[in-house]
Design a protein around this motif. Sequence first.
Motif, PDB file in Angstrom:
ATOM      1  N   ARG A 197       0.828  -1.212   0.000  1.00 13.96           N
ATOM      2  CA  ARG A 197       0.000   0.000   0.000  1.00 13.96           C
ATOM      3  C   ARG A 197       0.857   1.255   0.000  1.00 13.96           C
ATOM      4  O   ARG A 197       0.525   2.239  -0.661  1.00 13.96           O
ATOM      5  CB  ARG A 197      -0.926  -0.005   1.214  1.00 13.96           C
ATOM      6  CG  ARG A 197      -2.058  -1.010   1.104  1.00 13.96           C
ATOM      7  CD  ARG A 197      -2.933  -0.991   2.325  1.00 13.96           C
ATOM      8  NE  ARG A 197      -4.113  -1.816   2.154  1.00 13.96           N
ATOM      9  CZ  ARG A 197      -5.011  -2.043   3.110  1.00 13.96           C
ATOM     10  NH1 ARG A 197      -4.849  -1.489   4.297  1.00 13.96           N
ATOM     11  NH2 ARG A 197      -6.063  -2.806   2.876  1.00 13.96           N
ATOM     12  N   HIS A 198       1.963   1.209   0.748  1.00 14.06           N
ATOM     13  CA  HIS A 198       2.853   2.369   0.756  1.00 14.06           C
ATOM     14  C   HIS A 198       3.448   2.599  -0.623  1.00 14.06           C
ATOM     15  O   HIS A 198       3.507   3.745  -1.109  1.00 14.06           O
ATOM     16  CB  HIS A 198       3.958   2.153   1.789  1.00 14.06           C
ATOM     17  CG  HIS A 198       4.996   3.243   1.801  1.00 14.06           C
ATOM     18  ND1 HIS A 198       4.742   4.510   2.291  1.00 14.06           N
ATOM     19  CD2 HIS A 198       6.283   3.260   1.365  1.00 14.06           C
ATOM     20  CE1 HIS A 198       5.831   5.253   2.150  1.00 14.06           C
ATOM     21  NE2 HIS A 198       6.773   4.514   1.584  1.00 14.06           N
ATOM     22  N   ILE A 199       3.898   1.516  -1.266  1.00 15.78           N
ATOM     23  CA  ILE A 199       4.460   1.637  -2.615  1.00 15.78           C
ATOM     24  C   ILE A 199       3.404   2.158  -3.582  1.00 15.78           C
ATOM     25  O   ILE A 199       3.689   3.006  -4.432  1.00 15.78           O
ATOM     26  CB  ILE A 199       5.019   0.281  -3.075  1.00 15.78           C
ATOM     27  CG1 ILE A 199       6.240  -0.098  -2.232  1.00 15.78           C
ATOM     28  CG2 ILE A 199       5.402   0.318  -4.558  1.00 15.78           C
ATOM     29  CD1 ILE A 199       6.747  -1.498  -2.495  1.00 15.78           C
ATOM     30  N   GLU A 200       2.187   1.645  -3.453  1.00 14.72           N
ATOM     31  CA  GLU A 200       1.121   2.067  -4.354  1.00 14.72           C
ATOM     32  C   GLU A 200       0.817   3.554  -4.184  1.00 14.72           C
ATOM     33  O   GLU A 200       0.638   4.281  -5.171  1.00 14.72           O
ATOM     34  CB  GLU A 200      -0.136   1.237  -4.082  1.00 14.72           C
ATOM     35  CG  GLU A 200      -1.302   1.560  -4.992  1.00 14.72           C
ATOM     36  CD  GLU A 200      -2.511   0.698  -4.711  1.00 14.72           C
ATOM     37  OE1 GLU A 200      -3.643   1.178  -4.892  1.00 14.72           O
ATOM     38  OE2 GLU A 200      -2.308  -0.468  -4.308  1.00 14.72           O
ATOM     39  N   ARG A 201       0.751   4.005  -2.916  1.00 19.83           N
ATOM     40  CA  ARG A 201       0.483   5.434  -2.687  1.00 19.83           C
ATOM     41  C   ARG A 201       1.613   6.297  -3.234  1.00 19.83           C
ATOM     42  O   ARG A 201       1.373   7.350  -3.835  1.00 19.83           O
ATOM     43  CB  ARG A 201       0.294   5.691  -1.180  1.00 19.83           C
ATOM     44  CG  ARG A 201      -1.010   5.165  -0.621  1.00 19.83           C
ATOM     45  CD  ARG A 201      -1.257   5.711   0.778  1.00 19.83           C
ATOM     46  NE  ARG A 201      -0.234   5.284   1.723  1.00 19.83           N
ATOM     47  CZ  ARG A 201      -0.329   4.213   2.489  1.00 19.83           C
ATOM     48  NH1 ARG A 201      -1.410   3.446   2.422  1.00 19.83           N
ATOM     49  NH2 ARG A 201       0.632   3.886   3.333  1.00 19.83           N
ATOM     50  N   THR A 202       2.854   5.839  -3.014  1.00 14.88           N
ATOM     51  CA  THR A 202       3.991   6.603  -3.518  1.00 14.88           C
ATOM     52  C   THR A 202       3.991   6.644  -5.034  1.00 14.88           C
ATOM     53  O   THR A 202       4.223   7.700  -5.647  1.00 14.88           O
ATOM     54  CB  THR A 202       5.305   5.984  -3.008  1.00 14.88           C
ATOM     55  OG1 THR A 202       5.302   5.956  -1.573  1.00 14.88           O
ATOM     56  CG2 THR A 202       6.505   6.768  -3.499  1.00 14.88           C
ATOM     57  N   GLU A 203       3.733   5.489  -5.652  1.00 14.38           N
ATOM     58  CA  GLU A 203       3.723   5.437  -7.113  1.00 14.38           C
ATOM     59  C   GLU A 203       2.615   6.322  -7.683  1.00 14.38           C
ATOM     60  O   GLU A 203       2.829   7.011  -8.686  1.00 14.38           O
ATOM     61  CB  GLU A 203       3.528   3.992  -7.582  1.00 14.38           C
ATOM     62  CG  GLU A 203       3.580   3.840  -9.088  1.00 14.38           C
ATOM     63  CD  GLU A 203       3.476   2.402  -9.529  1.00 14.38           C
ATOM     64  OE1 GLU A 203       3.437   2.165 -10.753  1.00 14.38           O
ATOM     65  OE2 GLU A 203       3.427   1.515  -8.659  1.00 14.38           O
ATOM     66  N   ARG A 204       1.466   6.300  -7.055  1.00 12.79           N
ATOM     67  CA  ARG A 204       0.374   7.143  -7.541  1.00 12.79           C
ATOM     68  C   ARG A 204       0.733   8.621  -7.428  1.00 12.79           C
ATOM     69  O   ARG A 204       0.470   9.405  -8.348  1.00 12.79           O
ATOM     70  CB  ARG A 204      -0.908   6.857  -6.754  1.00 12.79           C
ATOM     71  CG  ARG A 204      -2.047   7.793  -7.158  1.00 12.79           C
ATOM     72  CD  ARG A 204      -3.337   7.464  -6.452  1.00 12.79           C
ATOM     73  NE  ARG A 204      -4.339   8.486  -6.712  1.00 12.79           N
ATOM     74  CZ  ARG A 204      -5.058   8.558  -7.821  1.00 12.79           C
ATOM     75  NH1 ARG A 204      -4.888   7.675  -8.770  1.00 12.79           N
ATOM     76  NH2 ARG A 204      -5.942   9.526  -7.970  1.00 12.79           N
ATOM     77  N   ARG A 205       1.349   8.990  -6.293  1.00  5.66           N
ATOM     78  CA  ARG A 205       1.717  10.393  -6.126  1.00  5.66           C
ATOM     79  C   ARG A 205       2.726  10.833  -7.181  1.00  5.66           C
ATOM     80  O   ARG A 205       2.586  11.906  -7.785  1.00  5.66           O
ATOM     81  CB  ARG A 205       2.302  10.609  -4.724  1.00  5.66           C
ATOM     82  CG  ARG A 205       2.621  12.071  -4.439  1.00  5.66           C
ATOM     83  CD  ARG A 205       3.149  12.286  -3.035  1.00  5.66           C
ATOM     84  NE  ARG A 205       4.451  11.663  -2.839  1.00  5.66           N
ATOM     85  CZ  ARG A 205       4.660  10.576  -2.112  1.00  5.66           C
ATOM     86  NH1 ARG A 205       3.644   9.971  -1.518  1.00  5.66           N
ATOM     87  NH2 ARG A 205       5.880  10.064  -1.988  1.00  5.66           N
TER      88      ARG A 205
END
Length: 496
Positions: free
Chosen positions: A248-256
């Motif tokens: 989830r952290h990677i996904e949020r970072t990638e989306r940002r």
Amino acid sequence: MPSPLYADRPAQPPEPGTVDALISQTRRLRGDVDAVRRDAVLDEDDPKNRWQRALCDLAVHQLDDLGAHLGQLKAGVPDEFVLSAGADLAEVEAGAEDDIEAASDPGAAYAGAAPARTGSLLSRVGSAEWNLLNDEVSWSDELYQIFGRNPESGPMSLDELPSMVFAEDQSVLQAMVTDCLIDGKPIDGEFRVVRTDGRVRTLHMMGEPVLDSDGCTASMWAVLRDVSELRRSERAVRESRDSLQRSRHIERTERRVAVELQEAVLPPWRGSLSFAHGGPGAPLDVAGHYLPAATTGLIGGDWYDALALPDGDALLTVGDLTGHGVSATSSMAMLLGALRGMAVAGIRPGALMGHLNQLLETSVQPALGSAVCCRYEPASQTLTWAQAGHPAPLLFRDGTGRALKRPDGVLLGATTGAAYEEAAVRLLPGDLLVLHTDGLTRRGGLDETGTQRLLDLAPRLTGARDAQDCVRSVVEEFGEAPREDDACVMVVRVGH
């Protein structure tokens, strides 16, 4: 593991009140077990009573854990504790099935026979007593199974026991035994053993000293439980939770990062953009909008762009690259930068598409893309365009709309040396062009119905005040519908 009684019954969510009933039953059962435990304390010298009390202690601990789990179930599962896939639970169950150490013959485990598959508590709990006065040691049959030891070899003394304990855990066992024998403290701890078959097991040991009439330690008894499968299950859940949190952290970072990259590349203008050419010909009123996908939180590779060229012409383009996230937006940024540069250099739409196709072929990150590229010449009011596997622009005139006839052109990156034809159409004052990616109109792999819905907006679009109002109408019609992919729409209105 699930009981075989329920193997053919699909899992169902608990009905209202079911969890409360289970909590009440657990509380009543705990009270009954606690009563049995109190009765077992009457004769401390009877090994059977000590064994019974130890099992009751263990059962009480398990019922307390069960009550806590049911309380969590009643309260609801926290978001951060939801498992991302069923594979982890399958691995836990498979591991637990392999780890059950029970057999009707106490010597079967050491002999290499397959253990009986049973979830019985007694199959994983054994007892032992070490008499310090006469050096006698007694083990239950279950303890031989747990250690994988041949009963003919006899029980192990306290001095021999560390030889089977995992090297890093020998100090743990030594501390527990020393505290029990010297200070009279109860035993409660865990350590790992290496069985005679080489398998490492985790044991939980509970016990206490038995004092003589002078208050000195006469013997030490203990109950040992194989908790390997339990610890493996806990570890699997913990690792699954940690993995989910990292994901989830990677996904949020990638989306940002993807959003920031997209915002940096797409046109900075919001609302309508007027192209005042300063020469003959009608100006253009342009507005665009990006619609994210409803089924994914990641940004895709869709783009729209309008650019005034040095010779007074206007570049109008929309496109879509496969994929989502940073890789898609970075490829989109590369492609759009190349497209702008070639258009400024005066390369016509057909040749420009050929260069973009070659660029994707040689890219480090292979991708497929669709695009439409238009060049508008205000002096002649002519729109010259080419496409690469992309929906044709829609032309709205006099209250009706139609799709322009597409020239030949395959997807970008699909084949080497592809040629792209051009088409031209003369635009009249008041004409309206709608360029979009297929994510706007496609549903279930088809977009005929969506395209017709877009054409049916003709009265609203031709009667709108400006291009921005047209975009709002399109978003109102398509923005709330679930989409398989993200989408872009751009409206171009020819001024009077």
